[in-house]
Scaffold this motif. Structure first.
Motif, PDB file in Angstrom:
ATOM      1  N   ASP A  99      48.476  44.224  43.695  1.00 54.45           N
ATOM      2  CA  ASP A  99      48.516  43.643  45.035  1.00 54.45           C
ATOM      3  C   ASP A  99      49.983  43.499  45.442  1.00 54.45           C
ATOM      4  O   ASP A  99      50.687  42.594  44.987  1.00 54.45           O
ATOM      5  N   ASP A 100      50.449  44.422  46.279  1.00 50.39           N
ATOM      6  CA  ASP A 100      51.859  44.391  46.675  1.00 50.39           C
ATOM      7  C   ASP A 100      52.048  43.759  48.059  1.00 50.39           C
ATOM      8  O   ASP A 100      53.087  43.959  48.695  1.00 50.39           O
ATOM      9  N   ARG A 101      51.079  42.990  48.496  1.00 51.85           N
ATOM     10  CA  ARG A 101      51.242  42.318  49.782  1.00 51.85           C
ATOM     11  C   ARG A 101      52.325  41.236  49.673  1.00 51.85           C
ATOM     12  O   ARG A 101      52.469  40.595  48.624  1.00 51.85           O
ATOM     13  N   PRO A 102      53.063  41.020  50.733  1.00 54.41           N
ATOM     14  CA  PRO A 102      54.146  40.032  50.662  1.00 54.41           C
ATOM     15  C   PRO A 102      53.612  38.598  50.582  1.00 54.41           C
ATOM     16  O   PRO A 102      52.716  38.228  51.352  1.00 54.41           O
ATOM     17  N   PHE A 109      52.689  36.306  56.911  1.00 54.47           N
ATOM     18  CA  PHE A 109      51.696  37.328  56.593  1.00 54.47           C
ATOM     19  C   PHE A 109      50.364  36.682  56.204  1.00 54.47           C
ATOM     20  O   PHE A 109      49.293  37.080  56.686  1.00 54.47           O
ATOM     21  N   THR A 153      46.855  37.096  58.359  1.00 53.06           N
ATOM     22  CA  THR A 153      45.831  37.990  57.816  1.00 53.06           C
ATOM     23  C   THR A 153      44.731  37.272  57.032  1.00 53.06           C
ATOM     24  O   THR A 153      43.648  37.820  56.857  1.00 53.06           O
ATOM     25  N   ILE A 154      45.001  36.058  56.561  1.00 51.65           N
ATOM     26  CA  ILE A 154      43.991  35.361  55.752  1.00 51.65           C
ATOM     27  C   ILE A 154      43.584  34.029  56.389  1.00 51.65           C
ATOM     28  O   ILE A 154      42.409  33.771  56.634  1.00 51.65           O
ATOM     29  N   ASN A 192      40.020  33.343  58.807  1.00 51.66           N
ATOM     30  CA  ASN A 192      38.991  32.737  57.962  1.00 51.66           C
ATOM     31  C   ASN A 192      38.841  31.231  58.147  1.00 51.66           C
ATOM     32  O   ASN A 192      37.770  30.680  57.870  1.00 51.66           O
ATOM     33  N   PRO A 204      33.491  32.687  51.169  1.00 47.84           N
ATOM     34  CA  PRO A 204      34.552  32.417  50.188  1.00 47.84           C
ATOM     35  C   PRO A 204      35.641  33.478  50.231  1.00 47.84           C
ATOM     36  O   PRO A 204      35.379  34.647  50.521  1.00 47.84           O
ATOM     37  N   LEU A 205      36.866  33.065  49.956  1.00 49.02           N
ATOM     38  CA  LEU A 205      37.958  34.033  49.896  1.00 49.02           C
ATOM     39  C   LEU A 205      37.911  34.777  48.573  1.00 49.02           C
ATOM     40  O   LEU A 205      37.618  34.181  47.530  1.00 49.02           O
ATOM     41  N   PRO A 206      38.222  36.075  48.579  1.00 50.41           N
ATOM     42  CA  PRO A 206      38.317  36.790  47.307  1.00 50.41           C
ATOM     43  C   PRO A 206      39.485  36.265  46.473  1.00 50.41           C
ATOM     44  O   PRO A 206      40.476  35.760  47.014  1.00 50.41           O
ATOM     45  N   GLU A 207      39.352  36.396  45.177  1.00 48.33           N
ATOM     46  CA  GLU A 207      40.367  35.864  44.275  1.00 48.33           C
ATOM     47  C   GLU A 207      41.741  36.484  44.543  1.00 48.33           C
ATOM     48  O   GLU A 207      42.772  35.822  44.375  1.00 48.33           O
ATOM     49  N   SER A 208      41.753  37.740  45.001  1.00 45.73           N
ATOM     50  CA  SER A 208      43.046  38.381  45.285  1.00 45.73           C
ATOM     51  C   SER A 208      43.775  37.661  46.423  1.00 45.73           C
ATOM     52  O   SER A 208      45.011  37.536  46.400  1.00 45.73           O
ATOM     53  N   ASP A 209      43.029  37.180  47.421  1.00 42.27           N
ATOM     54  CA  ASP A 209      43.647  36.432  48.523  1.00 42.27           C
ATOM     55  C   ASP A 209      44.135  35.061  48.037  1.00 42.27           C
ATOM     56  O   ASP A 209      45.224  34.599  48.413  1.00 42.27           O
ATOM     57  N   ARG A 264      32.697  38.548  63.472  1.00 41.96           N
ATOM     58  CA  ARG A 264      33.655  37.532  63.048  1.00 41.96           C
ATOM     59  C   ARG A 264      35.074  38.077  62.898  1.00 41.96           C
ATOM     60  O   ARG A 264      36.043  37.389  63.236  1.00 41.96           O
ATOM     61  N   VAL A 303      52.682  42.193  61.331  1.00 46.29           N
ATOM     62  CA  VAL A 303      53.081  40.793  61.446  1.00 46.29           C
ATOM     63  C   VAL A 303      54.570  40.720  61.765  1.00 46.29           C
ATOM     64  O   VAL A 303      55.383  41.367  61.089  1.00 46.29           O
ATOM     65  N   VAL A 360      31.663  38.491  46.902  1.00 46.19           N
ATOM     66  CA  VAL A 360      33.087  38.436  47.259  1.00 46.19           C
ATOM     67  C   VAL A 360      33.925  38.847  46.061  1.00 46.19           C
ATOM     68  O   VAL A 360      33.833  38.244  44.989  1.00 46.19           O
TER      69      VAL A 360
END
Lengths: 140, 394
Positions: free
Chosen positions: A42-45, A50, A54-55, A59, A120-125, B196, B303, B373
């Motif tokens: 996971d190379d997201r900043p 961000f 995005t999250i 959500n 639920p949020l995924p564990e990666s998030d 959503r 972003v 999920v």
């Protein structure tokens, strides 16, 4: 009264269109499985701007939850700056320490209702949010 | 006598329920083709569907969709003048959710919707549409509600209000005001990912200038939108990402039994720019009494101040069966991936929804939803929802 050639043409066109639609929907369905298999890295900043865009906002700042109007539990997450101050100033986040930050317990449903409660949020998030907290939880 | 009783019952229910409820945008894309109508605007005043239904739609609700009854306003006991159309929607819901957490499972019942609609025609081509109702919470007894919506005036909202020029049922139209910019499959259930996560969640309506062309075989809707100004009172505010931008939706229909649509949407604010596009497919298979609906969208989010963007995917596909008159059953698969390049960042959902229309104006909904999920990855979570709804429309 009917033109047999015309009827044949109409039928052929009808079935061709139906087949094309069927193929399109089949392709759509099969595409679902293949989309987003992704990479294990996971190379997201790990940046709040961000993460918020995005999250958090899509959500959490919804309907009767943490939108500007609803502000459930008095928490408003509908913009980057407001969301940041709601989480950090009110100690849902302890910069540098994700293990003590209550937002992590909320997202993992440990001792409380899960956040967000409907999807639920995924564990990666959650892990990305944890990395942002551990790196100092700055508003950047 | 029965009509008078039903009209009295309706008035009583509407009056009682308008005290404290949330609202939803109403549309049943499942009825396109399956009810013999090819255009959403045949049954709805809105050129793109949703909201108050026309006289044709009311006839369909009694003659085709429900087991019986009179779908007209007030069950036909009284008809408004021809220039005026009125309506109302009321829903009660009960839910049971599980998510594997320490507080799971949870149960709730709540008033889901109480909306009033009015549409006034000033001439053959100009009309005004108003929809107003009350917003609320799934857990209304929760003392933690601390937002602006905790005061009574702010509990009300007008989700839709617009002025429209539309000289005929088919052909060009234009409208200005607040509504959803036409895009995608607009299901009743706002929890579906394609609503959503594409900018069409509950109360996401924007202010728009919109126009297009509705024909027998195709339709085009083009919209420029902006969020309600922050100076507007809360009953006019929307929820979710506050974006300005534009959206376009083009649908072509084939032989009265299928449709393929392309759509794009651009939304931006000072924090993000979102580019979104996708396809919608609809296929009616008459021998099987089955309608297949599908939508797939890809969104790219940039972003401000971040060099790396993010690509997302959201999709829906599933058949809806109409085994007998008055019953509709849908099975669907959904997927939302908020980072397409990250393994385990996906939500998949399987839905089973059964709608029963025992009599015109009445609907019973049972919805089962199972979400997976981050499947296959450490920390994967499953969540389920069982929901029952009682729906009455006036």
């Amino acid at each position: 009264m009917h033109n047999p050639r015309l009827m044949t043409h109409v039928r052929a066109r009808f079935w061709a269109q139906r087949s094309a639609m069927g193929c399109a929907l089949l392709a759509l369905a099969s595409g679902f499985g293949g989309v987003g298999c992704g990479d294990t890295t996971d190379d997201r900043p790990a940046q709040w701007s961000f993460i918020s865009a995005t999250i958090i906002e899509p959500n959490c700042a919804t309907v009767s939850c943490h939108s500007a109007v609803a502000q459930r539990s008095g928490v408003d997450l509908h913009t980057r700056d407001i969301g940041y101050h709601n989480l950090v100033d009110r100690h849902f986040v302890f910069p540098g320490d994700s293990n003590s930050s209550s937002v992590m317990f909320l997202m993992h449903a440990q001792g409380s209702i899960r956040m967000p409660p409907d999807v639920p949020l995924p564990e990666s998030d959650i892990a990305l949010i944890g990395r942002w907290i551990d790196s100092g939880a700055t508003n950047q | 006598m029965r009509r008078i009783f039903l009209a009295g019952f309706a008035t009583l229910v509407v009056s009682a329920a308008l005290a404290a409820l949330p609202g939803r945008a109403e549309a049943y894309p499942q009825f396109q083709f399956s009810s013999g109508t090819t255009r959403c605007s045949q049954c709805h005043f809105s050129p793109a569907g949703g909201g108050l239904i026309t006289a044709w739609g009311r006839d369909e609700s009694g003659d085709t969709i429900s087991l019986g009854g009179d779908g007209a306003f007030l069950h036909g006991a009284w008809s408004p003048p021809s220039w005026l159309a009125l309506g109302a929607d009321l829903r009660l819901a009960a839910t049971r959710t599980t998510d594997g957490g320490t507080e799971s499972p949870q149960s709730a019942w709540f008033p889901m919707q109480a909306d009033l609609y009015a549409r006034a025609a000033f001439s053959d081509s100009v009309s005004l549409y108003l929809a107003g109702g009350a917003r609320g919470e799934v857990r209304p007894s929760d003392p933690s509600i601390g937002g602006r919506a905790s005061s009574i005036p702010d509990r009300f909202i007008s989700r839709e209000h617009y002025l429209m020029w539309r000289p005929s049922a088919t052909g060009p139209y234009a409208r200005v005001g607040r509504f959803y910019a036409p895009y995608g499959l607009r299901f009743v259930e706002h929890i579906f990912y394609v609503r959503r996560y594409t900018g069409y969640n509950l109360y996401d309506e924007t202010y728009n200038v919109s126009g297009g062309y509705v024909g027998d075989d195709s339709e085009l809707h083009v919209t420029a939108f902006t969020p309600p100004p922050s100076s507007f009172p809360d009953p006019l505010q929307s929820v979710g990402t506050r974006e300005s931008g534009g959206a376009a939706y083009y649908e072509h229909r084939f032989a009265g039994m299928a449709a393929l649509a392309g759509q794009v949407r651009l939304g931006f604010n000072k924090e993000t720019t979102r580019y979104q596009g996708g396809l919608v497919g609809k296929l009616w298979i008459e021998p099987a009494k089955m309608l297949i609906l599908g939508e797939a969208d890809v969104a790219r989010i940039e972003v401000t101040g971040v060099s790396v963007g993010e690509t997302q995917f959201v999709g829906f596909i599933g058949p809806t069966f109409f085994p007998v008159r008055g019953v509709m059953a849908m099975v669907a698969f959904e997927r939302y991936q908020d980072a397409i390049n990250v393994k385990g960042a996906a939500r998949n959902a399987v839905d089973l929804e059964v709608n029963f229309f025992p009599w015109a104006h009445f609907e019973v909904v049972l919805l089962g939803r199972y979400q997976m999920v981050g499947s296959g990855q450490p920390g994967a979570t499953d969540a389920s929802l069982i929901m029952g709804q009682l729906h009455y429309y006036l």
